[in-house]
Structure formats: C-alpha cells, structure tokens
Scaffold this active site. Structure first.
Site, PDB file in Angstrom:
ATOM      1  N   ARG A  18      -2.603 -12.038  10.333  1.00 37.21           N
ATOM      2  CA  ARG A  18      -3.659 -11.029  10.143  1.00 37.21           C
ATOM      3  C   ARG A  18      -3.811 -10.765   8.647  1.00 37.21           C
ATOM      4  O   ARG A  18      -3.088 -11.306   7.824  1.00 37.21           O
ATOM      5  CB  ARG A  18      -3.309  -9.735  10.875  1.00 37.21           C
ATOM      6  CG  ARG A  18      -2.006  -9.104  10.412  1.00 37.21           C
ATOM      7  CD  ARG A  18      -1.748  -7.784  11.112  1.00 37.21           C
ATOM      8  NE  ARG A  18      -1.465  -7.961  12.521  1.00 37.21           N
ATOM      9  CZ  ARG A  18      -0.234  -8.094  13.019  1.00 37.21           C
ATOM     10  NH1 ARG A  18       0.824  -8.071  12.226  1.00 37.21           N
ATOM     11  NH2 ARG A  18      -0.051  -8.238  14.309  1.00 37.21           N
TER      12      ARG A  18
ATOM     13  N   TYR B 113      10.668  -0.708  -3.672  1.00 36.55           N
ATOM     14  CA  TYR B 113       9.565  -1.639  -3.425  1.00 36.55           C
ATOM     15  C   TYR B 113       9.270  -2.464  -4.671  1.00 36.55           C
ATOM     16  O   TYR B 113       9.005  -3.670  -4.585  1.00 36.55           O
ATOM     17  CB  TYR B 113       8.330  -0.856  -2.996  1.00 36.55           C
ATOM     18  CG  TYR B 113       7.124  -1.721  -2.677  1.00 36.55           C
ATOM     19  CD1 TYR B 113       7.182  -2.724  -1.716  1.00 36.55           C
ATOM     20  CD2 TYR B 113       5.910  -1.520  -3.347  1.00 36.55           C
ATOM     21  CE1 TYR B 113       6.072  -3.506  -1.425  1.00 36.55           C
ATOM     22  CE2 TYR B 113       4.797  -2.292  -3.048  1.00 36.55           C
ATOM     23  CZ  TYR B 113       4.882  -3.282  -2.092  1.00 36.55           C
ATOM     24  OH  TYR B 113       3.790  -4.061  -1.808  1.00 36.55           O
TER      25      TYR B 113
END
Length: 275
Positions: A19, A167
C-alpha cells in the site's frame, strides 16, 4: 512530465509495497512493463489499513506489470532469502531494490518503549541492510543495478535532533546505509540513492498515526514519490539524498498541483526532517 527512461523488463524487489508509497512506486514501474516482487507482511486485510500483498499484486498486473506477491517480514533473514530466491527464479534476476518498509513512532526518549525502538531499528535499519545485502549478487549481474531507500537527508538541525531521537536514529540509519552502499558498490556499477517527500504524503500511516484526515488533506498523493522514484531509477545518479519535488523540478516540471490531496491547496504540511 516527459520521461524518456523506462523500466520495461526490469525486476524490482520492493519491501513493504502492499500500500501507500511502495505500491505507488510499483504501479508506476508496472505501467512500463516492469516485473515487481513484493515482500510484505499483509496476507490478510487489516481493519484500519486497506490492501494486502495480493490485492497489490492484482493492481500491478492490471497496470501492465508482472507481480510476485511474497508474504514475509523484512526482519526475518529466512523470509528475505526466500524472497530474493523467488524473484530470481520467477524473473531471472533482480535489477532494483526499493527499501520501502519502515516503522514509525514519534515518542520522545522517555516515552518510547524499547520494544518500539527495537522495532524501528529492526525494520528500518536492519531490514534495509539485510535486503540490500541479499540482493547484491544479483544487482552485480544486472545492467545498472540500483538501490533506492526511502529515507531523509541528514538534517542535523537541533530541533530535529531533539524532537524524536528514536525515530531519527532509525531513519538516519537507513540514509547512512544507502550512502555507504553507493560508495562501496560504485565500482560494481550499482547505484544507491535515497528519496524523501517534501510534504506529508497521504497514506494510511499518516491518517492513522500522524494527524488523521486533517493532516492528510494538507499533503500530497503518493504518486509524487512514484514519479520521482521513476526518474531516479532510470538515471545514473548515485550517492545522493533526494527530495521528490526537487527531482521532478530538475526534470522540467513546474506544476505540482495535480499531486495535492486537496485541489488548489498551497499550504502543505512540510515533512519532518526538512524544515
């Protein structure tokens, strides 16, 4: 936009391409007649995330490409080896690796569970390294092998360093690996670059994790990354950290309005790491 390069007959191995941006890159290549091997975990539909590796494969074939859906986890070395072997058996080789699989958690250091930290390191950094490593023998055999990693330029502005270190370490690790590959594999004729969006891209991850529909409405469609990736993958450039609209601008594009999620929008949410 006019692009004279083509990926016809090329084989792409894409991680996490069921996706979003990964699928958009696959569909753009499929329109050229490329072969796409997708390594993704999504064998079954997710209640909040549309699409599986099998529905992605159907879209790829409908767009004109050949698809090989492979259910697997980029954290698992056996899954990677199986995916590489299957792609080579089906298509005869691997020309391009797209390191798209990525996990995100923007919690600060004190609030970030170590399980989440490990997940980002395992998928983002180790997954990029392991998939590329496994494919290198086949990239060497290809004419103009290429590795494209979806990670940002190395922006060491203090406000980004302090915003979400967990992150940041994972995404910058991907970029450092990609730059390392570029130099290490230069003499083998294998290119390696990174690509990152200037704005938020309207994907399920943005809608579910980064602000919902309101954030997505201030972003661009995944197709801008797909078109930029196509230009990079049909070029000879290597060792660069690239931004999607810069790549398109260099190719002569001046009107990006068609990529806006909200027609006529000019006030976009700039992606992290860039401003």
């Amino acid at each position: 936009m006019t692009n004279t390069g083509t990926l016809a007959g090329k084989t792409l191995l894409i991680s996490g391409g069921s996706r979003g941006i990964g699928l958009a890159i696959a569909l753009r290549a499929a329109r050229d007649g490329a072969n796409i091997a997708l390594l993704a975990k999504t064998a079954e539909p997710h209640p909040k995330l549309a699409g599986t590796v099998f529905t992605a494969a159907a879209e790829i074939e409908a767009a004109g490409g050949q698809a090989l859906p492979l259910v697997g986890d980029v954290r698992n070395d056996a899954d990677i080896d199986r995916a590489v072997a299957a792609a080579v058996e089906r298509f005869g080789g691997i020309d391009i690796v797209v390191n798209n699989a990525s996990a995100i958690n923007l919690a600060g250091t004190e609030d970030l569970p170590m399980k989440a930290y490990d997940l980002m390191q395992d998928i983002n950094v180790r997954g990029t390294f392991a998939l590329t490593k496994a494919a290198i023998p086949h990239l060497r055999a290809a004419e103009g092998g290429h590795v494209l990693t979806l990670s940002p330029p190395l922006n060491l502005a203090p406000h980004w360093l302090g915003a979400h270190p967990g992150y940041l370490l994972a995404k910058y690790g991907m970029t450092l690996a990609a730059l390392g590959f570029a130099e290490e594999l230069r003499t083998a004729g294998i290119a390696s670059n990174t690509l990152w969006p200037r704005t938020l891209i309207a994907t399920a991850a943005v809608e579910n994790l980064l602000g919902g529909e309101a954030a997505a409405a201030k972003g661009r469609k995944p197709e801008i990354m797909a078109d930029a990736a196509h230009l990079v993958l049909t070029s000879a450039r290597t060792g660069e950290t690239l931004i999607d609209d810069n790549v398109l601008r260099e190719a002569g594009m001046t009107d990006f309005s068609g990529y806006a999620v909200t027609p006529g929008a000019t006030d976009f949410e700039i992606d992290i790491f860039l401003d």
